[in-house]
Motif scaffolding. Structure first.
Motif, PDB file in Angstrom:
ATOM      1  N   TYR A  36       0.839  -1.187   0.000  1.00 25.57           N
ATOM      2  CA  TYR A  36       0.000   0.000   0.000  1.00 25.57           C
ATOM      3  C   TYR A  36       0.878   1.241   0.000  1.00 25.57           C
ATOM      4  O   TYR A  36       2.006   1.233   0.481  1.00 25.57           O
ATOM      5  CB  TYR A  36      -0.885   0.062   1.251  1.00 25.57           C
ATOM      6  CG  TYR A  36      -1.999  -0.943   1.278  1.00 25.57           C
ATOM      7  CD1 TYR A  36      -1.784  -2.224   1.784  1.00 25.57           C
ATOM      8  CD2 TYR A  36      -3.270  -0.619   0.814  1.00 25.57           C
ATOM      9  CE1 TYR A  36      -2.801  -3.153   1.816  1.00 25.57           C
ATOM     10  CE2 TYR A  36      -4.299  -1.543   0.856  1.00 25.57           C
ATOM     11  CZ  TYR A  36      -4.054  -2.802   1.352  1.00 25.57           C
ATOM     12  OH  TYR A  36      -5.066  -3.718   1.377  1.00 25.57           O
ATOM     13  N   GLN A  38       0.661   5.153   1.545  1.00 27.05           N
ATOM     14  CA  GLN A  38      -0.103   5.990   2.460  1.00 27.05           C
ATOM     15  C   GLN A  38       0.470   7.395   2.474  1.00 27.05           C
ATOM     16  O   GLN A  38       1.651   7.595   2.761  1.00 27.05           O
ATOM     17  CB  GLN A  38      -0.110   5.410   3.883  1.00 27.05           C
ATOM     18  CG  GLN A  38      -1.027   6.174   4.825  1.00 27.05           C
ATOM     19  CD  GLN A  38      -1.111   5.576   6.217  1.00 27.05           C
ATOM     20  OE1 GLN A  38      -0.176   4.919   6.683  1.00 27.05           O
ATOM     21  NE2 GLN A  38      -2.229   5.783   6.889  1.00 27.05           N
ATOM     22  N   GLY A  43      -5.900   7.309   4.492  1.00 27.41           N
ATOM     23  CA  GLY A  43      -5.895   5.865   4.589  1.00 27.41           C
ATOM     24  C   GLY A  43      -4.987   5.255   3.535  1.00 27.41           C
ATOM     25  O   GLY A  43      -4.652   5.896   2.542  1.00 27.41           O
ATOM     26  N   PRO A  44      -4.553   4.015   3.730  1.00 28.29           N
ATOM     27  CA  PRO A  44      -3.687   3.361   2.745  1.00 28.29           C
ATOM     28  C   PRO A  44      -4.373   3.177   1.395  1.00 28.29           C
ATOM     29  O   PRO A  44      -5.559   2.840   1.341  1.00 28.29           O
ATOM     30  CB  PRO A  44      -3.388   2.003   3.386  1.00 28.29           C
ATOM     31  CG  PRO A  44      -3.635   2.191   4.841  1.00 28.29           C
ATOM     32  CD  PRO A  44      -4.754   3.170   4.923  1.00 28.29           C
TER      33      PRO A  44
ATOM     34  N   LEU B  44      -0.213   0.169  11.236  1.00 23.76           N
ATOM     35  CA  LEU B  44      -1.629  -0.060  11.504  1.00 23.76           C
ATOM     36  C   LEU B  44      -1.758  -1.303  12.371  1.00 23.76           C
ATOM     37  O   LEU B  44      -1.199  -2.354  12.058  1.00 23.76           O
ATOM     38  CB  LEU B  44      -2.399  -0.284  10.209  1.00 23.76           C
ATOM     39  CG  LEU B  44      -2.807   0.933   9.406  1.00 23.76           C
ATOM     40  CD1 LEU B  44      -1.617   1.498   8.659  1.00 23.76           C
ATOM     41  CD2 LEU B  44      -3.926   0.578   8.424  1.00 23.76           C
ATOM     42  N   PHE B  91      -5.476   7.735  15.048  1.00 26.61           N
ATOM     43  CA  PHE B  91      -6.008   7.683  13.691  1.00 26.61           C
ATOM     44  C   PHE B  91      -6.676   6.322  13.534  1.00 26.61           C
ATOM     45  O   PHE B  91      -6.023   5.288  13.654  1.00 26.61           O
ATOM     46  CB  PHE B  91      -4.851   7.863  12.702  1.00 26.61           C
ATOM     47  CG  PHE B  91      -5.249   8.131  11.285  1.00 26.61           C
ATOM     48  CD1 PHE B  91      -4.754   7.356  10.242  1.00 26.61           C
ATOM     49  CD2 PHE B  91      -6.104   9.174  10.969  1.00 26.61           C
ATOM     50  CE1 PHE B  91      -5.101   7.609   8.927  1.00 26.61           C
ATOM     51  CE2 PHE B  91      -6.470   9.435   9.651  1.00 26.61           C
ATOM     52  CZ  PHE B  91      -5.961   8.656   8.624  1.00 26.61           C
ATOM     53  N   ILE B  93      -8.846   3.674  11.204  1.00 28.12           N
ATOM     54  CA  ILE B  93      -9.049   3.381   9.784  1.00 28.12           C
ATOM     55  C   ILE B  93      -9.828   2.079   9.645  1.00 28.12           C
ATOM     56  O   ILE B  93      -9.529   1.099  10.330  1.00 28.12           O
ATOM     57  CB  ILE B  93      -7.708   3.212   9.028  1.00 28.12           C
ATOM     58  CG1 ILE B  93      -6.732   4.337   9.379  1.00 28.12           C
ATOM     59  CG2 ILE B  93      -7.938   3.175   7.526  1.00 28.12           C
ATOM     60  CD1 ILE B  93      -5.357   4.122   8.780  1.00 28.12           C
ATOM     61  N   PHE B 105      -9.194   0.464   1.973  1.00 30.56           N
ATOM     62  CA  PHE B 105      -9.260   1.207   3.223  1.00 30.56           C
ATOM     63  C   PHE B 105     -10.036   2.509   3.049  1.00 30.56           C
ATOM     64  O   PHE B 105     -10.053   3.099   1.972  1.00 30.56           O
ATOM     65  CB  PHE B 105      -7.856   1.524   3.734  1.00 30.56           C
ATOM     66  CG  PHE B 105      -7.154   0.339   4.334  1.00 30.56           C
ATOM     67  CD1 PHE B 105      -6.550  -0.602   3.522  1.00 30.56           C
ATOM     68  CD2 PHE B 105      -7.124   0.159   5.700  1.00 30.56           C
ATOM     69  CE1 PHE B 105      -5.915  -1.709   4.064  1.00 30.56           C
ATOM     70  CE2 PHE B 105      -6.491  -0.943   6.258  1.00 30.56           C
ATOM     71  CZ  PHE B 105      -5.889  -1.884   5.432  1.00 30.56           C
ATOM     72  N   GLY B 106     -10.651   2.927   4.148  1.00 31.14           N
ATOM     73  CA  GLY B 106     -11.271   4.245   4.178  1.00 31.14           C
ATOM     74  C   GLY B 106     -10.218   5.323   4.313  1.00 31.14           C
ATOM     75  O   GLY B 106      -9.017   5.041   4.424  1.00 31.14           O
ATOM     76  N   GLN B 107     -10.685   6.563   4.351  1.00 35.26           N
ATOM     77  CA  GLN B 107      -9.774   7.693   4.395  1.00 35.26           C
ATOM     78  C   GLN B 107      -9.189   7.911   5.783  1.00 35.26           C
ATOM     79  O   GLN B 107      -8.234   8.678   5.949  1.00 35.26           O
ATOM     80  CB  GLN B 107     -10.511   8.973   3.967  1.00 35.26           C
ATOM     81  CG  GLN B 107     -11.151   8.896   2.602  1.00 35.26           C
ATOM     82  CD  GLN B 107     -12.615   8.468   2.668  1.00 35.26           C
ATOM     83  OE1 GLN B 107     -12.978   7.547   3.404  1.00 35.26           O
ATOM     84  NE2 GLN B 107     -13.461   9.131   1.889  1.00 35.26           N
ATOM     85  N   GLY B 108      -9.757   7.238   6.781  1.00 33.00           N
ATOM     86  CA  GLY B 108      -9.259   7.401   8.138  1.00 33.00           C
ATOM     87  C   GLY B 108      -9.983   8.501   8.885  1.00 33.00           C
ATOM     88  O   GLY B 108     -10.517   9.440   8.280  1.00 33.00           O
TER      89      GLY B 108
END
Lengths: 111, 114
Positions: A36, A38, A43-44, B44, B91, B93, B105-108
């Motif tokens: 990924y 980032q 988000g990734p 993460l 943060f 996610i 993944f979402g934007q967080g």
């Protein structure tokens, strides 16, 4: 226990200077290895999934390769917009599709 | 475009209050979604697995009574941080697998507890 180790922690390149990022892993049965990108505060962003040793995938200036113990993300002739943190994650066969992430490599490409 | 949408992107709340974060899969159904937490310059860390129609499963060390997860439909999972404290600032996610080969993944959500 599954482990993912990325190196280097940080990398500074000049525009056009190719290099590789490393992801070493130990996992009890690999379903997939994910890369990924980032950006700060985001988000990734999905790049690649690799499944078996010898597999390679490419996207623009990025190429990911996989062996039984590690994966490399090769960046060819990088541009400043490639600056980001690159994350590697493994998905184990018994993980229920959850990902185990490394700490990432922070890449800075200067003009 | 984004295939997983997370809302809000940032929130500031007072200590002791609760905050709800939503995660939606936009063009596919997700019977399973994942919630991660990321501290500055750290990786993460998986907090919990959200299962549509059943209870969430939590990783070791994650308090299920503090981090309430509800997967009410095939496209929506919510994470509620209850009685938030400054140490919950982080943060958050969410992730949804569209196929076994693709985990988006979402934007967080940047949570700050003051």
């Amino acid at each position: 226990e599954d482990q993912v180790t990325q190196s280097p922690e940080a990398l500074r390149l000049q525009e056009g200077e190719s290099s590789s990022l490393n992801c070493s892993y130990t996992v009890s049965g690999l379903r997939g290895l994910f890369w990924y990108r980032q950006d700060p505060g985001k988000g990734p962003e999905f790049l690649f999934t690799l499944y078996s040793a010898g597999e390679e995938k490419e996207k623009e200036r990025l190429k990911a390769t996989l062996t039984k113990k590690e994966s490399f993300l090769h960046i060819t002739a990088p541009k400043p917009e490639d600056s980001a943190t690159y994350l590697c994650a493994v998905q184990a066969l018994n993980s229920g599709y959850a990902l185990n992430f490394g700490k990432g490599t922070s890449l800075l490409v200067t003009p | 475009g984004a295939v997983v949408s997370q809302h809000p992107s940032w929130v500031i709340c007072k200590s002791g209050t609760s905050v709800k974060i939503e995660c939606r899969s936009l063009d596919f159904q997700a019977t399973t979604m994942f919630w991660y937490r990321q501290f500055p310059k750290q990786s993460l860390m998986l907090m919990a697995t959200s299962n549509e129609g059943s209870k969430a499963t939590y990783e070791q060390g994650v308090e299920k009574d503090k981090f309430l997860i509800n997967h009410a439909s095939l496209t929506l999972s919510t994470l509620t941080v209850t009685s938030a404290h400054p140490e919950d600032s982080s943060f958050y996610i969410c992730s949804a697998p569209r196929r076994t080969t693709e985990a988006f993944f979402g934007q967080g959500t940047r949570l700050t507890v003051v």
